[in-house]
Design an enzyme around this catalytic site. Structure first.
Site, PDB file in Angstrom:
ATOM      1  N   ASP A 177      85.135  -1.439  25.671  1.00 22.66           N
ATOM      2  CA  ASP A 177      86.207  -1.680  26.633  1.00 22.66           C
ATOM      3  C   ASP A 177      87.549  -1.923  25.953  1.00 22.66           C
ATOM      4  O   ASP A 177      88.571  -1.988  26.629  1.00 22.66           O
ATOM      5  CB  ASP A 177      85.846  -2.875  27.528  1.00 22.66           C
ATOM      6  CG  ASP A 177      85.614  -2.450  28.970  1.00 22.66           C
ATOM      7  OD1 ASP A 177      85.424  -1.245  29.206  1.00 22.66           O
ATOM      8  OD2 ASP A 177      85.630  -3.315  29.860  1.00 22.66           O
ATOM      9  N   ASP A 191      76.333 -11.289  35.901  1.00 18.24           N
ATOM     10  CA  ASP A 191      74.875 -11.324  35.784  1.00 18.24           C
ATOM     11  C   ASP A 191      74.246 -12.107  36.923  1.00 18.24           C
ATOM     12  O   ASP A 191      73.318 -11.631  37.587  1.00 18.24           O
ATOM     13  CB  ASP A 191      74.462 -11.895  34.426  1.00 18.24           C
ATOM     14  CG  ASP A 191      75.196 -13.183  34.078  1.00 18.24           C
ATOM     15  OD1 ASP A 191      76.006 -13.663  34.897  1.00 18.24           O
ATOM     16  OD2 ASP A 191      74.962 -13.712  32.973  1.00 18.24           O
TER      17      ASP A 191
END
Length: 755
Positions: free
Chosen positions: A136, A461
């Site tokens: 990223d 998550d």
């Protein structure tokens, strides 16, 4: 294809733990907490506002312990038998492996390269694996490091498989010299492989020092004029496996990707990167199972993929109901004892309900579940129901849900129908892979809403995990020995505080969004006790307020001459409660092989992170809910030990892992994280000093020895701050923090004495 014969031994078995003694202890502690609350209610009219505040704090603590008791009631885990897999399964399924990195400064490229190498070398057919690394940060240095690592992999992978090497991350493996009993052939190969790894490390280190020369190579043209938050999509097939079935020494596919980022577009941090990984892998290899690991969590167990497949391929009524297999996050340094204990007891407890929560790394996912399927969409044999077929496989629906890409729609249909993936050339999918990485591709689709990793929280998550369980899916927990994955925890200090704040803020975001367990327990397919487990996790940030107040109450009562704890025989409730909890938590640590010192350090750090780091998640979430600001995902700095010391002498694995003379010290900086802890310490020291010099006359109904003991206990728990007052450098509390905390402490003392 799995053999359905029931006469063969199982690939895995569920192990349920029923320790009735621990249930009794949990209930006894809960009983003492309720007794204390009842005592306060009965004497509420005879006491002042301190009594009310203490009652509210203790009510919250009792609620938390009730949640803990529910979680730990029926612990379970799975034991897999990977050695049985080959005789039961004739054609192993493909697995796509994902590694995410975002910052070459905070996440050293050589660390990412080691994680990649450990995954490429696992014991699984190379033609069934593909590894995708998402960068990223769009860093040419990271790409260079991974490209060089792929060259070394052609030496490393055959070496690991030839000699069945246990540890398959080179930076860990080469910490120990070969045993004297090894053959001369092995010793020769070991030396050659080690030299090649050292060359790799030096090349990466040289490039880190001066990366300008990278721009001269044609392969790095895509990285020219790029910025971490402003660049086009880059997809590069670094290595394509063209070997046939049964070629053991081949290296699996390896693809480097970096999605497009523009300043005016939301990129949703790690969740957005994971969804791009899902799309690119779906176009190229479309494996039915996906593994994701953080860039610092290397594969420590060579059979880890086989262990997960034992769960997914076990023939039973519920085998098709398992959405993901989570391995515990374990660490090779000495900073993670608390997390290990938490996973061992609370992690197994949650696993015994509906399954463990997804922890963000070390997890195998089923692609169909990540594409939004609910448990009701499947028949008993795992095929799509007729209703789901009409719902999901209509082309116009797929384009609307998954994005306007014909290739993407085709791959989704194949994944949902569990069609085998044709072995196409990866380069044929490059154009489509570029397309699904555009900033606008997800616009008006279901990515991040009901498909893939869910957005709206920096704790992607936990947000994704509760979304999966809310659709009725279960999950499985395997805790093998040796650990499947290993990483390093940031040391106690600014990085640890930053990480804890990010976790607490992200979890609070989920608590207040549409995935909240407060909603799901009544109107979704998630089980009630599973909702309570999520509620326990999501309220981490909220605990900071009652814990902070309770750390100040003994000092206030000493200075104000007010009673905090019961008097006479009723004081035994508090003494017994504190004693039982300390002995219980100490037993949990020692039963896992940890020392008393480790237990105390954990208790201390729990108080510190709760009152210091988690506290800042409260204003973070308030500002977000009011629309004033947005939460930001800040990458935690990763570190790795060096194989060679500065003088060229080797360090053993024990020397690297074991604590040195400074490892137990807490690190400080001038950030606000350390202001609350310093303030708490100074207030309690001032109260003890005031008590010793007779600042207040302590009459019969006021404060006394119990409140003084409470202050002493708080000082002991904040011992790292007390030491920091006398240390210098990074181990000392900055003067700016001390002066601010001292000013607040003076105000608190004046208020307490004069009120």
């Amino acid at each position: 294809m799995a053999d359905s014969s029931s006469s063969l031994p199982p690939l895995c078995e569920k192990i349920s733990y029923k320790n009735y003694f621990l249930r009794v202890v949990d209930l006894t502690i809960l009983g003492f907490l309720f007794s204390l609350l009842l005592y306060r209610i009965l004497l509420m009219n005879q006491n002042n506002s301190v009594w009310v505040v203490a009652f509210l704090c203790e009510s919250f603590f009792s609620f938390i312990w009730l949640l803990i008791t529910s979680i730990k009631w029926s612990p379970a885990s799975y034991k897999s038998y990977p050695e049985r897999l080959d005789e039961r399964v004739h054609d192993l399924p493909s697995v796509d492996m994902f590694v995410t990195t975002a910052d070459p400064v905070r996440e050293p490229p050589i660390l990412v390269a080691n994680t990649l190498l450990s995954l490429l070398a696992v014991n699984y057919p190379a033609n069934k694996l593909a590894c995708y690394v998402s960068d990223d940060g769009c860093s040419p240095l990271t790409y260079f490091s991974l490209k060089e690592a792929s060259k070394f992999a052609k030496i490393w992978v055959p070496f690991c498989k030839k000699y069945n090497i246990k540890v398959r991350a080179p930076f860990r493996y080469f910490l120990n010299p070969p045993a004297a009993t090894e053959s001369s052939e092995f010793s020769k190969d070991w030396e050659i492989t080690k030299r090649e790894y050292e060359k790799l490390s030096r090349r990466v280190e040289d490039a880190t020092g001066d990366s300008h020369w990278l721009d001269a190579e044609d392969d790095f043209e895509d990285f020219s004029n790029t910025k971490p938050n402003d660049h086009s999509t880059i997809v590069k097939v670094v290595w394509e496996n063209k070997g046939g079935v049964g070629v053991e020494n081949e290296v699996p596919h390896f693809v480097y990707i970096s999605r497009e980022k523009r300043p005016n577009y939301l990129h949703h941090y790690k969740a957005g990167a994971m969804n791009f990984l899902v799309r690119v892998s779906g176009l190229m290899t479309n494996a039915p199972y996906m593994l994701n690991v953080d860039c610092d969590m290397y594969a420590n167990e060579a059979d880890v993929v086989r262990q997960a497949m034992c769960i997914f391929l076990q023939k039973s009524m519920n085998s098709n109901h398992c959405a993901f297999v989570q391995f515990p996050q374990e660490f090779y340094d000495s900073n993670a004892d608390e997390l290990t204990v938490l996973q061992s007891y609370l992690g197994r407890g949650i696993a015994g309900i509906q399954g463990p929560t997804y922890a963000g790394s070390g997890c195998f996912h089923t692609r169909r579940v990540m594409y939004g399927l609910s448990i009701d969409d499947l028949e008993d044999d795992g095929s799509l129901s007729s209703l789901a077929t009409r719902k999901y496989l209509a082309e116009e629906n797929l384009a609307r849900e998954f994005g306007n890409s014909n290739e993407m729609v085709t791959s989704v249909v194949e994944a949902l129908q569990r069609k085998p993936n044709p072995q196409n050339t990866l380069a044929n999918s490059l154009e489509a892979a570029q397309e699904v990485g555009h900033c606008h591709f997800e616009y008006q689709t279901s990515w991040g809403k009901t498909i893939g990793w869910l957005y709206e929280s920096t704790a992607e998550d936990a947000n994704t995990s509760i979304g999966i369980h809310s659709r009725g899916w279960t999950s499985s927990y395997i805790s093998p020995k040796p650990p499947a994955f290993l990483g390093a925890m940031p040391p106690g200090g600014p990085e640890a505080m930053l990480q804890q704040r990010r976790w607490a803020t992200g979890l609070l975001e989920v608590l207040f969004n549409k995935q909240s367990p407060l909603i799901g327990m009544f109107c979704r397919k998630i089980r009630f006790r599973q909702s309570l487990a999520y509620l326990y996790i999501f309220t981490w940030g909220l605990r900071s307020i009652p814990e902070l107040i309770y750390c100040l109450l003994p000092a206030y009562c000493l200075l104000h001459n007010a009673a905090l704890f019961p008097k006479g025989v009723y004081l035994g409730i508090v003494v017994t409660l504190v004693g039982m909890h300390c002995l219980y938590s100490l037993w949990e640590f020692m039963s896992l092989g940890f020392s008393v010192q480790s237990w105390f350090a954990s208790q201390s750090f729990w108080r510190i992170k709760t009152t210091c780091s988690w506290l800042f998640s409260i204003p973070d979430i308030i500002l977000k809910l009011l629309g004033i600001s947005k939460t930001v995902f800040i990458v935690t700095k990763k570190t790795m030990p060096k194989t060679m010391s500065g003088s060229g002498s080797e360090k053993s694995q024990r020397e690297v892992d074991c604590p040195n003379q400074d490892s137990g010290k807490f690190e400080f900086d001038g950030s606000l994280y350390f202001l609350p802890g310093t303030f708490i310490l100074l207030v309690n020291l001032a109260a003890l000093a005031g008590c010793s010099v007779g600042l207040q006359r302590h009459r019969g109904g006021g404060s006394g020895l119990a409140e003084a003991c409470g202050c002493i206990l708080v000082v002991i728990l904040f011992l790292p701050f007390l030491k920091g007052m006398f240390e210098k450098g990074k181990y000392g509390i900055p003067w700016s923090t001390l002066s601010k905390a001292a000013f607040l402490a003076v105000l608190f003392v004046v208020f307490s004495v004069g009120n």
